[in-house]
Every structure is written in C-alpha cells, then in structure tokens.
Scaffold this motif. Structure first.
Motif, PDB file in Angstrom:
ATOM      1  N   TRP A 117       0.841  -1.198   0.000  1.00 29.03           N
ATOM      2  CA  TRP A 117       0.000   0.000   0.000  1.00 29.03           C
ATOM      3  C   TRP A 117       0.881   1.255   0.000  1.00 29.03           C
ATOM      4  N   PRO A 118       1.453   1.605  -1.138  1.00 25.39           N
ATOM      5  CA  PRO A 118       2.390   2.746  -1.213  1.00 25.39           C
ATOM      6  C   PRO A 118       1.794   4.061  -0.710  1.00 25.39           C
ATOM      7  N   ASP A 119       0.515   4.300  -0.978  1.00 27.16           N
ATOM      8  CA  ASP A 119      -0.087   5.566  -0.554  1.00 27.16           C
ATOM      9  C   ASP A 119      -0.106   5.689   0.972  1.00 27.16           C
ATOM     10  N   ARG A 120      -0.426   4.598   1.643  1.00 32.84           N
ATOM     11  CA  ARG A 120      -0.433   4.614   3.104  1.00 32.84           C
ATOM     12  C   ARG A 120       0.996   4.738   3.655  1.00 32.84           C
ATOM     13  N   ALA A 121       1.950   4.143   2.953  1.00 34.65           N
ATOM     14  CA  ALA A 121       3.350   4.249   3.378  1.00 34.65           C
ATOM     15  C   ALA A 121       3.825   5.702   3.320  1.00 34.65           C
TER      16      ALA A 121
ATOM     17  N   THR B 136       2.048   8.327   3.871  1.00 39.24           N
ATOM     18  CA  THR B 136       1.516   9.003   5.061  1.00 39.24           C
ATOM     19  C   THR B 136       2.327   8.654   6.300  1.00 39.24           C
ATOM     20  N   LEU B 137       2.686   7.388   6.412  1.00 32.88           N
ATOM     21  CA  LEU B 137       3.488   6.965   7.556  1.00 32.88           C
ATOM     22  C   LEU B 137       4.815   7.709   7.609  1.00 32.88           C
TER      23      LEU B 137
ATOM     24  N   PHE C  77       9.598   8.392  -4.142  1.00 31.37           N
ATOM     25  CA  PHE C  77       8.495   7.585  -3.648  1.00 31.37           C
ATOM     26  C   PHE C  77       7.377   8.449  -3.092  1.00 31.37           C
ATOM     27  N   LEU C  78       7.729   9.495  -2.352  1.00 28.57           N
ATOM     28  CA  LEU C  78       6.739  10.358  -1.734  1.00 28.57           C
ATOM     29  C   LEU C  78       5.978  11.203  -2.765  1.00 28.57           C
TER      30      LEU C  78
END
Length: 465
Positions: free
Chosen positions: A302-306, A308-309, A461-462
């Motif tokens: 889940w790249p999108d959630r990563a 945010t983390l 990535f971000l």
C-alpha cells in the motif's frame, strides 16, 4: 521496545538515590556514644516500607534478654530515608529513647525517600555498659498511577512510530548493508569492545565503588536501541543502516553481553551473581522486528499509506522524545540525590561512543550520512536491558540504587543527542538550500553517494502520483 520505550520504562520502574546508603552520619542527633560492636541481631529483622509510609516495628525485650531497668536509644542514621515518630506527631525525628518496663517496645517508623539506612539500637543498664545492635531500614519505591498511565498511553504511539520507520526502509540499501557489513561491524566493535573499555577506564579514574562500576559497565555493554535510528532520521543519517544495526546488535547481545560482563567479573569483585535477561532480549528483538517488518509490508503493498506513515515520522518522533523526557524528569527526581560524578559520566558514555564510532567510520572513508548512523547507533544504548540485568541480580531497593548510573546515562544520551540535533538545525539554517529536481526516474552514476540514492528514492516515492 525502542529508545523512547525504554526511557519511559526507566522513568516508571526506577528512581534511584545513592545518598541513601549513608551509614556513618547521625542526623538530628548530638548524642555521643562510646565505641561499641554493631551487630545485626537475628531477632531484629529488616524494616521494609514504601516511600513516605508509616508502620509499627516491635522489639521483644525478653527475647533480647533485657531487664526492666534497661533503656533503649534508637538512632536513625539518615532520617530522610527512615525516621521515628513520637506520639501525635507526623514529622520523623532522628532518635527516640524507650524504657524496657514492658516486654514489648513498639517503634513508630516513618519512611522517607528511596534508599537504605540503619537504626542503631543502644542498650544501657544501671552499670552503664553498652550493647549496640543495628536494624536495616529499606525504603522502596512505589509506582504511581501517573507512571502506569504514561507507559500505556505512549506505548501504542511507540509501536506506530516503529511501523512508520519500517515504511522508510529501502530494500536495495538494506541488501547492501547486509552483504557489505563494514558499517555494521564498526557498530558492533564499538558497542561491545570499545564502550565497555571506556566504562572500565572511567570507573577507575572516578574511583567508583564496585556496584557503581558494574552498573556503568552494564550500561556501556548494552546493544544499540531505537534512539539510534530516531536521531539518525532527524539529522539525515542513513535510516536503513541504523535500523538494521539496532536489530543486529540486539541479536548479538545475547552472546556479547554475558561475555563482556563475565570477563569483567573475573577481574573484579562483584557482590552478587549477575544474571542476563535473555527473555527480555528476545522480547526486544520481537518488539523491534515485528512493527518494522509490518511497515516494510505496507510500503510494498500500500504505497499511498506508506507515504503518510513516512510524513509523520518527524513530528511523532519529536513528540515522543519530549514526552519521554518529561516522564523521566517527573518520575526520576531521585537522580538528583545520586553521586555528583554521575552527572559527568552520563554524557561521557554516549559521547565517547559517538566519537569512537564516527572517527573509525571516517578513517575507513565511510560517507557522512552512514557515519552519522554508525555513531548514533553506537553511542545510544538500549539501557532498558542494563536495568533488567541489575534488577535480576540485586534485591530491592539495592537494585534501584545500583542502577542510578544507568538512568543517568539514559538521560545523558537524550541530552547529548538533542544537542547534536540542535546543532544540525543551526547548520541547516545557514546552509544554502539545495533544489532537487523531481523526475520519474533516478539517474545514478558510479560517483553518486549511496545515501544520496536513498534520499532520492524516498523523495521520488513520496511524490509518485
């Protein structure tokens, strides 16, 4: 648990006072006594109380072979730790005289702050001969509701922060760190060879007693903790290296800690058998590996959630550092009663780790971001394990008293690391801002620094859509 976890746990579990071990001064007393043989009578057991609690202690005159003409003078060596109460009084005093007209004498004992002291029992008869016995008074620390609430509130945030760090790990960098373990080796050599030697040297120079010297050695022989990768992130060190070093050093500690402590105990007298908390070490490994592995899984699935983390790492880490310090300062006020030399040793242990590890890394031409990670991970110790060693090896309150330098080192680690972070921020304010071009692909030649690759990959990535 990570650096903040152990900081909170230390503040909760322990508050230590070396000044409590005074046995030569008599407070609130101007009475002079002839020299007598002090004995711990088997019919006078130890007094154990929690801080600021009161209790009755009974002396059986018949069993002590005392007559009705005898008198007993009970004198406290340190009324701040344990004193005596008169009838209808709430303030403890240093000495009280009793008559043996009745078979039983009841002492109204009032505990003070954490520590160890003695009650001297002077027995006089008509012929003015003197006998003297001692009663050990042990004041124990009592956990408060605030201690428990602080731990359980910050605990979930700590695990969440670990998960966020896992989402920042670059698999390619992790593979290089594992297959070319030069930096990992520097961390391990510093943590388990140079740091214990520094502790032994400082103990000798400062003329520490046997128990305090052991506590300092145990603090220096602990593996690296979560503080290494937290501050590596804050000062732009290599996060992947720092996290990997924390996990590997904790694993190596299963063998390294008992080896280092075992060698020391062969050359120095240690009053108790030292026990290594193997279960705590294994639980520590689990606490590090599980949330970080989950964060790595989140990054992959889940790249999108990563993303945010990763964005919450900095504010959450700073919040946990401040919160951990506040908990320690509010619950470990007893450190102020500790040995004055401890305030010097506390920053010297982490600072020596920083200097030795960073210096070795730079001598081997390791780049600056990796060197920062090596230095921070080597100097910032998981002192929670050191406290566990002392807790398993000594009874209470001796264990708390023996661990005072470990708590001081823990606080010293945070202070020195925050100074490093502050200096980094000052440097960043005066440095020329560098603009990074966002591209879909990252081009790297053979001269590109690997830590720069890590930063570029994270930036890319971000900003992926």
């Amino acid at each position: 648990m990570e650096f903040i976890s152990r900081t909170v746990a230390l503040g909760i579990m322990l508050s230590l006072v070396l000044a409590g071990v005074e046995t030569t001064s008599v407070e609130n007393s101007s009475v002079e006594h002839p020299e007598v043989l002090k004995l711990q009578h088997p019919l006078l057991p130890d007094i154990k109380l929690f801080e600021y609690e009161s209790s009755n202690y009974t002396i059986d005159c018949k069993k002590l072979n005392l007559t009705s003409d005898d008198q007993i003078l009970v004198v406290s060596n340190n009324v701040k730790i344990g004193g005596l109460l008169l009838e209808n009084s709430s303030l403890p005093i240093g000495q009280v005289r009793y008559n043996c007209e009745e078979d039983l004498i009841t002492l109204d004992v009032k505990a003070g702050r954490l520590g160890l002291t003695l009650f001297n029992v002077f027995v006089t008869d008509n012929s003015e001969t003197v006998r003297n016995f001692t009663i050990s008074v042990k004041t124990l620390r009592k956990m408060t509701v605030f201690d428990k609430v602080a731990f359980f509130v910050l605990g979930p945030l700590i695990l969440f922060n670990k998960c966020a760090f896992g989402a920042k790990i670059e698999l390619e960098v992790l593979q290089r760190v594992v297959t070319q373990p030069i930096e990992l080796s520097l961390c391990l050599i510093t943590q388990f060879i140079f740091m214990p030697l520094v502790a032994v040297f400082l103990s000798f120079v400062c003329n520490l007693n046997e128990v305090m010297a052991l506590a300092l050695l145990v603090a220096a022989a602990c593996p690296g903790g979560g503080g290494g990768y937290v501050f590596s992130f804050l000062v732009d060190g290599d996060i992947t290296l720092a996290i990997t070093a924390s996990l590997v050093s904790t694993l190596v500690a299963i063998v390294a800690m008992p080896s280092v402590i075992g060698i020391y105990t062969l050359t120095a007298h240690v009053p108790n058998e030292i026990r290594i908390p193997y279960l705590d070490i294994l639980l520590m490994l689990l606490a590090i590996a599980t949330p970080i592995s989950f964060g790595m899984l989140v990054r992959k699935k889940w790249p999108d959630r990563a993303k945010t983390l990763i964005k919450v790492i900095r504010p959450l880490s700073l919040f946990l550092i401040v919160a951990g310090l506040l908990v320690v300062l509010s619950t470990s006020q007893y450190v102020m009663y500790g040995p004055k030399i401890g305030f010097l040793l506390a920053p010297l242990i982490p600072l020596s780790g920083f200097i030795i590890a960073t210096g070795l890394a730079r001598c081997l031409s390791v780049n600056w971001p990796l060197s920062k990670a090596v230095g921070l991970e080597s100097g910032l110790k998981n002192t929670f394990l050191g406290v566990a060693v002392i807790e398993l090896s000594f009874p209470q309150p001796e264990a708390d008293l023996a661990s005072i330098l470990i708590i001081m080192v823990t606080i010293g680690q945070v202070v020195v690391s925050m100074i490093w972070y502050f200096l980094y921020l000052v440097k960043q304010c005066f440095a020329q801002p560098k603009k990074m071009q966002q591209t879909k692909y990252i081009k790297v030649d053979h001269n590109t620094d690997e830590s720069d690759v890590d930063a570029l990959e994270t930036e890319f990535f971000l900003n992926q859509k």
